[in-house]
Design a protein around this motif. Structure first.
Motif, PDB file in Angstrom:
ATOM      1  N   GLY A   1       0.786  -1.230   0.000  1.00 30.10           N
ATOM      2  CA  GLY A   1       0.000   0.000   0.000  1.00 30.10           C
ATOM      3  C   GLY A   1       0.813   1.273   0.000  1.00 30.10           C
ATOM      4  N   ARG A   2       2.127   1.148   0.099  1.00 24.94           N
ATOM      5  CA  ARG A   2       2.999   2.317   0.117  1.00 24.94           C
ATOM      6  C   ARG A   2       3.297   2.743  -1.319  1.00 24.94           C
ATOM      7  NH1 ARG A   2       5.890   1.813   4.913  1.00 24.94           N
ATOM      8  NH2 ARG A   2       6.269  -0.315   4.275  1.00 24.94           N
ATOM      9  N   ALA A   3       2.265   3.217  -2.005  1.00 27.50           N
ATOM     10  CA  ALA A   3       2.384   3.602  -3.411  1.00 27.50           C
ATOM     11  C   ALA A   3       1.264   4.582  -3.718  1.00 27.50           C
ATOM     12  CB  ALA A   3       2.276   2.357  -4.309  1.00 27.50           C
ATOM     13  N   GLU A   4       1.286   5.118  -4.928  1.00 31.06           N
ATOM     14  CA  GLU A   4       0.216   5.998  -5.389  1.00 31.06           C
ATOM     15  C   GLU A   4      -0.795   5.163  -6.172  1.00 31.06           C
ATOM     16  OE1 GLU A   4      -0.382   9.368  -4.930  1.00 31.06           O
ATOM     17  OE2 GLU A   4       1.224   9.202  -3.442  1.00 31.06           O
ATOM     18  N   PHE A   5      -2.029   5.149  -5.706  1.00 30.00           N
ATOM     19  CA  PHE A   5      -3.081   4.387  -6.359  1.00 30.00           C
ATOM     20  C   PHE A   5      -4.130   5.328  -6.929  1.00 30.00           C
ATOM     21  CE2 PHE A   5      -1.262   1.383  -3.401  1.00 30.00           C
ATOM     22  CZ  PHE A   5      -1.200   0.224  -4.147  1.00 30.00           C
ATOM     23  N   VAL A   6      -4.636   4.968  -8.101  1.00 24.48           N
ATOM     24  CA  VAL A   6      -5.720   5.711  -8.740  1.00 24.48           C
ATOM     25  C   VAL A   6      -6.813   4.704  -9.092  1.00 24.48           C
ATOM     26  CG1 VAL A   6      -6.388   7.094 -10.739  1.00 24.48           C
ATOM     27  CG2 VAL A   6      -4.172   7.485  -9.642  1.00 24.48           C
ATOM     28  N   ILE A   7      -8.039   5.041  -8.725  1.00 26.36           N
ATOM     29  CA  ILE A   7      -9.193   4.198  -8.981  1.00 26.36           C
ATOM     30  C   ILE A   7      -9.970   4.798 -10.161  1.00 26.36           C
ATOM     31  CG2 ILE A   7     -11.380   3.318  -8.027  1.00 26.36           C
ATOM     32  CD1 ILE A   7      -8.955   2.280  -6.515  1.00 26.36           C
TER      33      ILE A   7
ATOM     34  N   GLU B   1     -13.805  -5.467 -17.363  1.00 26.53           N
ATOM     35  CA  GLU B   1     -14.539  -5.037 -18.552  1.00 26.53           C
ATOM     36  C   GLU B   1     -15.961  -4.665 -18.149  1.00 26.53           C
ATOM     37  OE1 GLU B   1     -13.491  -4.626 -21.687  1.00 26.53           O
ATOM     38  OE2 GLU B   1     -11.473  -5.174 -21.082  1.00 26.53           O
ATOM     39  N   PRO B   2     -16.538  -3.683 -18.836  1.00 28.63           N
ATOM     40  CA  PRO B   2     -17.950  -3.351 -18.555  1.00 28.63           C
ATOM     41  C   PRO B   2     -18.850  -4.523 -18.928  1.00 28.63           C
ATOM     42  CG  PRO B   2     -17.046  -1.924 -20.288  1.00 28.63           C
ATOM     43  CD  PRO B   2     -15.953  -2.851 -19.847  1.00 28.63           C
TER      44      PRO B   2
ATOM     45  N   ARG C   1     -18.911  -0.762  -9.872  1.00 29.65           N
ATOM     46  CA  ARG C   1     -18.645   0.225 -10.924  1.00 29.65           C
ATOM     47  C   ARG C   1     -17.156   0.542 -11.074  1.00 29.65           C
ATOM     48  NH1 ARG C   1     -22.966   4.505  -9.463  1.00 29.65           N
ATOM     49  NH2 ARG C   1     -21.418   5.886 -10.351  1.00 29.65           N
ATOM     50  N   VAL C   2     -16.304  -0.017 -10.214  1.00 30.36           N
ATOM     51  CA  VAL C   2     -14.858   0.170 -10.371  1.00 30.36           C
ATOM     52  C   VAL C   2     -14.419  -0.581 -11.625  1.00 30.36           C
ATOM     53  CG1 VAL C   2     -12.575  -0.265  -9.388  1.00 30.36           C
ATOM     54  CG2 VAL C   2     -14.447   0.478  -7.900  1.00 30.36           C
ATOM     55  N   ARG C   3     -13.713   0.108 -12.508  1.00 31.39           N
ATOM     56  CA  ARG C   3     -13.262  -0.483 -13.770  1.00 31.39           C
ATOM     57  C   ARG C   3     -11.774  -0.792 -13.777  1.00 31.39           C
ATOM     58  NH1 ARG C   3     -17.723  -1.698 -14.054  1.00 31.39           N
ATOM     59  NH2 ARG C   3     -19.295  -0.825 -15.412  1.00 31.39           N
ATOM     60  N   ASP C   4     -10.970   0.047 -13.061  1.00 33.73           N
ATOM     61  CA  ASP C   4      -9.542  -0.248 -13.041  1.00 33.73           C
ATOM     62  C   ASP C   4      -8.862   0.400 -11.846  1.00 33.73           C
ATOM     63  OD1 ASP C   4      -9.585   1.739 -15.915  1.00 33.73           O
ATOM     64  OD2 ASP C   4      -8.953   2.506 -13.990  1.00 33.73           O
ATOM     65  N   ILE C   5      -7.673  -0.140 -11.547  1.00 34.85           N
ATOM     66  CA  ILE C   5      -6.823   0.393 -10.490  1.00 34.85           C
ATOM     67  C   ILE C   5      -5.413   0.503 -11.054  1.00 34.85           C
ATOM     68  CG2 ILE C   5      -5.867   0.054  -8.181  1.00 34.85           C
ATOM     69  CD1 ILE C   5      -8.310  -1.664  -7.517  1.00 34.85           C
TER      70      ILE C   5
END
Length: 87
Positions: free
Chosen positions: A20-26, A85-86, A70-74
């Protein structure tokens, strides 16, 4: 190979101190905008009373509950680590 469930991926990010010691984008699908919206993980919260949503506060101070389906990627440090995939 089956995909890791989104709840398991988010739990690892939140509770594994080394990972978890990183930059994450949802990236999640916004139904009103009809597109995937990205948000830094540090800007979302996880309500204690629900394991199926995350919350996001918009620029006007309104809190939105986003269902995890509804989360599509991390992305982790700019690299795609999880994608759905949707339907």
């Amino acid at each position: 190979m089956p995909q890791t469930p989104i709840q398991d991926m988010l739990n690892r990010i939140r509770w594994d101190p080394d990972y978890g010691r990183a930059e994450f984008v949802i990236g999640y699908y916004d139904r009103i905008l009809d597109r995937v919206v990205t948000v830094p993980l540090r800007e979302i919260t996880f309500p204690a009373d629900s394991h199926f949503v995350f919350e996001l506060t918009d620029d006007e101070g309104r809190v939105h509950s986003i269902p995890l389906h509804r989360v599509r990627d991390i992305h982790r440090n700019g690299e795609l680590i999880w994608h759905r995939e949707p339907h």
